[in-house]
Every structure is written in structure tokens, then in C-alpha cells.
Design an enzyme around this catalytic site. Sequence first.
Site, short mmCIF file in Angstrom:
data_model
loop_
_atom_site.label_atom_id
_atom_site.label_comp_id
_atom_site.label_asym_id
_atom_site.label_seq_id
_atom_site.Cartn_x
_atom_site.Cartn_y
_atom_site.Cartn_z
N LYS A 33 0.82 -1.21 0.00
CA LYS A 33 0.00 0.00 0.00
C LYS A 33 0.86 1.27 0.00
CE LYS A 33 -1.21 1.39 3.98
NZ LYS A 33 -1.82 1.61 5.30
N THR A 34 1.83 1.30 0.92
CA THR A 34 2.66 2.49 1.03
C THR A 34 3.45 2.73 -0.25
OG1 THR A 34 2.84 2.04 3.39
CG2 THR A 34 4.39 3.62 2.46
N ASP A 216 -4.79 8.02 3.76
CA ASP A 216 -4.38 6.67 4.14
C ASP A 216 -5.36 6.12 5.18
OD1 ASP A 216 -2.76 4.45 4.29
OD2 ASP A 216 -1.53 5.28 5.90
N GLU A 217 -5.48 4.82 5.29
CA GLU A 217 -6.32 4.17 6.31
C GLU A 217 -7.75 4.74 6.28
OE1 GLU A 217 -5.05 1.70 7.79
OE2 GLU A 217 -3.01 2.07 8.51
N GLN A 247 -9.85 -4.18 7.79
CA GLN A 247 -9.00 -3.78 8.91
C GLN A 247 -9.57 -2.57 9.65
OE1 GLN A 247 -4.61 -4.10 8.47
NE2 GLN A 247 -5.07 -4.45 6.31
N ARG A 587 -0.40 -9.91 10.77
CA ARG A 587 0.86 -9.28 11.19
C ARG A 587 2.03 -10.24 10.96
NH1 ARG A 587 -0.29 -5.12 9.96
NH2 ARG A 587 -2.18 -6.15 9.29
#
Length: 699
Positions: A33-34, A216-217, A247, A587
Site C-alpha cells: 500500500k505504502t 491513508d487508512e 481492517q 501481522r
Amino acid sequence: MDTLLSQLNQAQAEAAQHIDGALLILAGAGSGKTKTITTRLAYLIKVVGIPPQCTLTLTFTNKAANEMRTRALQLLGAEIPHPPLLCTFHRFGLLFLREHIHHLGRKHDFILLDSDDQKRVIKKLDSSFAYFSPAQILGYISSCKNKLIPPDQARKQAKSEHFLDLSKAYQAYQAFLEDNNMLDFDDLLLKSYEILASNTEIATMMSERYQYIMVDEYQDTNFLQVSLLQKLCTTHSNLCVVGDDDQSIYSWRGADISHILHFAQTFGAKTITLAQNYRSKEPILRAANALIAHNTSRLGKELHSTRGQGDEIVLLSNDDEVAEANTIASHITTLLAQGIAPTQIAILFRLNALSRSIEEGLNRAKIPYKLIGATRFYERAEIKDVLAYFRVVLNLNDDFSLSRIINVPKRSLGKIAQEKIFSTAQSHKLSVYKAYKQRLLESTLSHTQNKQLRALFDTIELLQAKLQESALGFLDAFDESFALRLQTSADDIDRRANIEEFYGYFRDFFMQNPHQGLDDLLYELSLSSSSDVEVGESVSCMSVHSSKGLEFDYVFIIGCEEGFFPLLREEGDLQEERRLGYVAITRAREKLFVSHAHSRFYKGKRESLAPSRFIKEARIHFCEDSFAKVDSRDDSSGVDSRGAKVDSSGSFSKGCAVSHKIFGLGVVQEVRRQGGQEYLRINFGGNIRLILADFVQRV
DNA sequence: TGAGCAGCGTGCACT
DNA sequence: ACGCTGCTCA
């Protein structure tokens, strides 16, 4: 230039090259994503020619913002005169308000309250709200603010005595903040929104300034944030949001998953899904996919592994929490003996209360660990004391900060004396300092108390003078006058060390920002105090919430029992619990351990517990633990690439025809020179754009 | 001598 | 974070 997109897979590259109109990048865990966002930013700037200062990228944490900034600047290469603005929502609000808060009739030197300060404000308020805990009241206030409900409206809407009382507390709280020129974190966004909503010119100006906005998010946005974004998109719809509906785990603080679920319809957005996972081995993704498939309110996507097979998930069944802690400690000991770095191991729990037993187990096994997300550095009492001193030095009439430090270190100014001091000042409608200067306090205090108060104010006046000369000189003088006296007992060595660490930060800040003032440092610190996780040299223990965005080779999820994970309460949302499970599982890179206990001691009694339904839903079975033979990584690299080398040529003038690699032919409407850069306002067949001159050619 | 302060011991923790 | 008890100053 070709290298920009060559690192991306097809979906990532498509997202990175999207220019105009709303876009939803549905980015699964570990899907790059980043990398995609930062590449898009670099693409807009380096290939399309959008001036960097016309872009705005908003995140939730400083950590995310810093990481993106580093990576974006790496991609952008050479130094650019105006870096793109990349920051948290709250920092954006702060920057905006420092410039514009006068539109609300307020002064620009407001005090920013952290959650601890908020609690102190609530406690100061009329005791008729004592029926509620400060946390309850603050939760209510925050939820109102996040829904754009002002106090008077909250009062009208109150459906019961309960909510009427809460709304009264809200009203009193907000009045206190306004009287004292204070803002809380929610206000950074709320006040910004209010200015933009009531002032079309400013909204238009801001929207024209930030032509391309990324968030973002997005699954964690609340109504207030979305409303703010809408105002920033007054003149365009270039809003690119990135997130993962699976998420979304912050509904308890106002986040609303429906924003991401309905983004495509609301904003007429295109959706691009990133489902290729570059993080986890296959068994881990299989479990994550199986678990989240039980949710119904989701956009729907399935993660695909690029990392191949790996160890099966290990299910650990234990009698109780002590056995659980011992089992996990022995597994970790084995991993460490194999040469696994402790930083690559994490223990996750749903509830902070479960950390105690696991800590004891790690201590018994002498495994160094770090509890993450406990008390954050800048929220430590001793640091907050230092900051309160600084605030008083900046503004001697800041009674709120003064009340924190008036008896720290002890000055024989206890509860009664303080009541006298503050109520006397208040009855004269003066600050304590002004009342002191007018000798209104002397008669109510004892001789020693007067002496102490005089010494305090004398020293602060002296520090004000020092601050005029230099920040570093001020710090030394401050340390001499107060902080050393905090070092009273042997227990204070830790606190002293914290203060020293803070001094280091302070000096560093003024070395790097010599033009900034003490007030800038205070704002900086207030913003950094919220949720920035630092992973140290040891095994990490943290809640699932604080683990979001992090990754570890080996992950242990503890307390997987019905009632604990999913945590079931009156207003529990099972789907959100499942998303938490999904976050926890994803994770892990190499290997995942899932643990449950048959009984647990909690809230004063021992409870018998059934294994979490999530274990079954994720299709995790008991399996013999075969210890890792670590595969070598097989990073696959992307396919698509598209180069775009642009030449600069000649000078431009109004009316001249130009061509652009992507937008085609256009006519220059305006030429602007600023800071050594040439900007062109160009009409591309009706679309007006601001483009850097280097990116177009005369035709 | 009493009013008020500081220090100590015991409860209890939400993301 | 709360209450209890000895200590200090007027």
C-alpha cells in the site's frame, strides 16, 4: 523514470497512474500500500508535473506520515524546493488553524490539550457531573464532536436524563476551553471544518491549493474527517483514498466502516483492489481469508500469497494463563536459540489486562520484552510537568498549566492553599499571576507559602528573560531552577533519565529548527504524543490495536477464547472483533502461533473458557509443531512500466500553445514565477490545470 | 493546639 | 488514584 513504475505489479501501477477523479485503492494487508501511494505521489510530481505543494497526503499516525515522506522523497530523488505536504489529519488541522483560527474570533496561540489535560479539565468542572467518570464524559464529547454535534444541539437531542447530564458536561467543558483559548484533539479537525463550512472563500482557496488529495487508512475515518475532506474537495474530486475495510477496528473512537464501503457510490470513485500479498506465508493468509470470509459487511477480496508455502499455524492449548505464558516463553526461547532476532517476535492480545500474565512468564524465562502502547513517553507525568512549566513561561497567565506545577516540586502549597489561590484570583477575574502581582493573595497564605510563591514567579520571570536570549540557555537555566529538585529519592532515577532524554530531544529540535520558537516545540510534542509505536531491541508485547501496520516474522496471539477474543460485551460488534482477528493474523510473516487457555483469572474470579470461535472459522487445527526451516524470500517484482521523459524548452507566455505528455494540447492562461520555479496555468480543452513549466513543450 | 501538608499503604487499570 | 497518620508551622 522507468524505474518508478517498474517496481509495481499491474494493479499497483494502475493505481499509481490514476490522475483525475476519485479513486479507492482497496489495499489488503501487506499488499504494498505504502509503495503504491508514494509512487503515485512521485508520478504526479515527476511525470505529470503537478507542483508538489499542490498535493496533500493525510495519515492517521506520525509514524505512517514519516515513513511515507521518506519513501516519497527517495522516489522524487533530487531536492525539490517545495516538498509535498504529507502529515496526519491532526497536524493538518493544527497548521490550518494557526493560520485561520481568527475567523472564529480566537487567538492563534491556543493551547492544545492531550487526553490527560482533558481529564483535568473535566475534574475542574462543576462537581454535579461527578456521577460520570471523566472517561465517560470525554468519550461522549468526542463522539459528539466526531458527528459534528455542537453542545446546544446535543442538549436538544438528549433523549434521557442520562444524556441531558452528559450534554451539560459537554457544554461546560466546551465553554471552559473557549474561555481559556484551548483546543482538544478533536477540535483541531472540528474547528477547521467549521471555518471551511462557514466561509466559502477559504474552502475554495484551500481546495484550489490542494489539487490532489490522498488519504491513508480510509476505513478508520469518522464523519468529521470525511466532512473535512469534502470541504477540501470543493473545487475538484481528486480524492484518492487507500484502505482496507477488513481492517477497520476503530469504531469505538468514532470510525465508521460505512465510509469506505460507500466511498465508490458517494464520490463516484473507481476502485482498484490490491490483493497480492508480499508479507505472509500461505498458511497465514489461508487462515486470514477463511476468518474474514465470515463477515458480511465487506467489499470482498481474497489475499494471494507471493511468498509460498511455510509452516502451518500452531495451535497452543493451555490449562490456564500461567501455563499459556510458560508455553509461549519456551517457544520464544527456542526461537531465540535458533538465532531469530527478538525484534522479529511479537505477542498480541485483545485486552491489555491479559498482558500481566504473559509479562510474568517472560520474566520467569528471562526473555527481554517491551510493552508497547503502555504509557507513552510524552504522557509521562514528569515530562508533562516540564511541559507545563514551559507553557507557564510562555504565558504567565496560563492558570491551567500553573495549577499543574504550582506544587511540583512540593512548595507547601497543598489542596487548601491552591483552592484559596485560584478562587481569589477568579473572584477578581484575574489570572493567578496578576492577582499575585496586585498582592491579593498575600493575606490568605502563610509566610512560607508566600515566600514559595514569590520564588516560583521570580524564577519564571527569570526564565522568560533567558528564553529571549536563546532556547538552549533557557533549558540550562530551567534545569538548574526546577528539574534537579525532582531528583529526591532513588526511585526518581528513571524519571530523571526521562527528563534527560527529553532535554536531548529539546536541544535537537532547536539545532535543527533554529528559527522555531518554544511554542512550536510544544505543538510538536502534543501531536507526537498520540499513538506512535516504537519497536525496540526486544520481543514486543502489545494489543492487537497497536499492532496495526506492523509486521513480525513470528507472531503469538494469546487469549483466543470466547468472551476475550471475540471480546463480547453489551455493544460488541462481532464483525469488528473478526476484523481484529484478521489484523492480528496478518501481522505474521513466517509463522503464527494461536493460543487459548481453558480457564483464566479475570476481574477477581477464575472463569472457565471455551476456545474462540475464530479458531474454527480460520480453520486452524491442532498440529504438531515442526520447527522452522526458514525459506529464502522470493520477492516477485512488478511487470508494467511506462516511461515519460520530459524536456523543458524555452520560455512561455500567455496564449501560447503547449503540449503535455499526458494531457495533450493546451493553451497557457497564466505564467507565474515563484521561488525559482515557473508555473503555468493551462487550459487543456476546458480542464484548467496548474503544471510546472518543465513538463510541457511549446508547439 | 489545630489546620493543613506530605508520605505511606492499598485498590484498580479499555481498546 | 484513594484514605490514613505523623509532621510542621502559625
